[in-house]
Design an enzyme around this catalytic site. Sequence first.
Site, PDB file in Angstrom:
ATOM      1  N   LYS A 279       0.821  -1.199   0.000  1.00  0.00           N
ATOM      2  CA  LYS A 279       0.000   0.000   0.000  1.00  0.00           C
ATOM      3  C   LYS A 279       0.861   1.259   0.000  1.00  0.00           C
ATOM      4  O   LYS A 279       2.018   1.215   0.440  1.00  0.00           O
ATOM      5  CB  LYS A 279      -0.900   0.023   1.249  1.00  0.00           C
ATOM      6  CG  LYS A 279      -1.997  -1.016   1.297  1.00  0.00           C
ATOM      7  CD  LYS A 279      -2.778  -0.899   2.599  1.00  0.00           C
ATOM      8  CE  LYS A 279      -3.888  -1.928   2.673  1.00  0.00           C
ATOM      9  NZ  LYS A 279      -4.990  -1.620   1.733  1.00  0.00           N
ATOM     10  N   ARG A 353     -10.814 -11.225   1.442  1.00  0.00           N
ATOM     11  CA  ARG A 353     -11.679 -12.270   0.892  1.00  0.00           C
ATOM     12  C   ARG A 353     -11.024 -13.646   0.983  1.00  0.00           C
ATOM     13  O   ARG A 353     -11.698 -14.672   1.010  1.00  0.00           O
ATOM     14  CB  ARG A 353     -12.057 -11.921  -0.541  1.00  0.00           C
ATOM     15  CG  ARG A 353     -10.923 -11.848  -1.510  1.00  0.00           C
ATOM     16  CD  ARG A 353     -11.219 -10.985  -2.719  1.00  0.00           C
ATOM     17  NE  ARG A 353     -11.233  -9.567  -2.369  1.00  0.00           N
ATOM     18  CZ  ARG A 353     -11.508  -8.592  -3.239  1.00  0.00           C
ATOM     19  NH1 ARG A 353     -11.806  -8.883  -4.488  1.00  0.00           N
ATOM     20  NH2 ARG A 353     -11.495  -7.339  -2.851  1.00  0.00           N
TER      21      ARG A 353
END
Length: 496
Positions: A279, A353
């Site tokens: 990130k 997920r």
Amino acid sequence: MDFSPHTGTIEKKRTDCLILGAYEKYKLTSSAEKIDQAADGTLSKLLKRENFKGQAGDTLLLHQLPGCRADRILLVGLGKKKTLTDKIYRKALDAAIQTIAGIPAKRTLCALLEAPVPGCDSRWKARQIALAFADGCYRFTELKSEPNALPVLAHLDLHCRDKEESETAVRGAREGHAIAAGMKLTKDLANLPGNICTPAYLADRAQQLADRYRKLKVTVLEEAEMEKLGMGALLAVSRGSRQPAKLIVLEYQGGKAKDRPTALVGKGLTFDAGGISLKPSESMDEMKYDMCGGASVLGTLLTTAELDLPLNVVGVIPASENLPDGNAIKPGDIVKTMAGKTVEILNTDAEGRLILCDALTYTERFEPKRVIDIATLTGACLVALGRHATGLLANEEDLAHTLIKAGEAALDRAWQLPLWDEFQEQLKSNFADLPNIGGREGGTITAACFLSRFTEKFTWAHLDIAGTAWNTGQNKGATGRPVPLLSQFLLDQRPE
């Protein structure tokens, strides 16, 4: 904070602060009128002199009004009487506690139950008062060497018209207090930094809940056990961290043994650097909040146990970190899930997920009546809905509508997005059963489509709380959402 009903003469009640309501055009609530009469009209005169308009959320703090034994009077604007809604009522409560939190008032008497809110009874209003005041007094000072010396509101009295309303108010206040306790736990965990709140720390806090409530049992699965179960997706995420992953399982047995449970599955990513798909450094500190889904499961189960709800509830929290390391998964890697499906990792920052899909598969063994997963899953949800509403997707409309209704009642709203088959077309891989991302378009929906591939055996809803779990900027901190929504949902599931 303690709560008690009060049915006596309001002007004779000695308290640090008395909270009264006023509408626009200088119209007073009944209790405010009584205080005004006792003060020979002084209250009305002060309103006009101070130009207090009574708009929703306006406040006016007065001291030592004649004829009243309260040290202070806090007047709160309720807007127009004919248009007082549940949201305006809550806005007034929030404004009141912001003022109360800044004055040395350890005991306060609130007379806002009497304000009529269409569709809301005294129990709902008492719940909102208790929740607003307990939550409004929240401060996270655990890690400050010299916490600010803030006054503490220790006791709140609720003025009631009679004994019957007192009994109703006590029930509502108890519910509000329990929901606030769940929100506090959620916020405390989320506000802790990643070097303290690790997967092991989350597991320890879950065990503390089980030690406190006899109807709650906790089991923690270690990585070796997860490997035997074939949880290749969850374990792939934790490979880049020195902190071992944990699968935290909480079982609350409040209903009959044969009753199928509601399962809550919460993403517990205690820190997310994005893995190899690193990130940007700006605001990366906020990635300690990537475990808010798991924290909200713990908070909701605390509320459930505190209220002794006659339900069976299972909480499942896959907890891990997502960091870059020589052993971390790489874009292009393919992992095998517990369900037997293979997943091509196109972006290691789409890790939520991955840990959730194995947790959802594990949840099948409890034969749940319904499953709700909660996750700070996609930045796309923040773009779509801002910080006002939680994203909701489901494979059954009845469950979706029930959650939306619960969110409206709890003032913790969710907004449903479509889970159409057309979006499933974006999840295609040349090398595996499916990829872990579906492109930029409809990112929140395709993330839910990914999860739906692992929920085909049960009724399921997904709550994306990426925009609602925490605030940024000057008021940076966890919000405790969606504990109110989930708590209301469980309250609505109680047998008649």
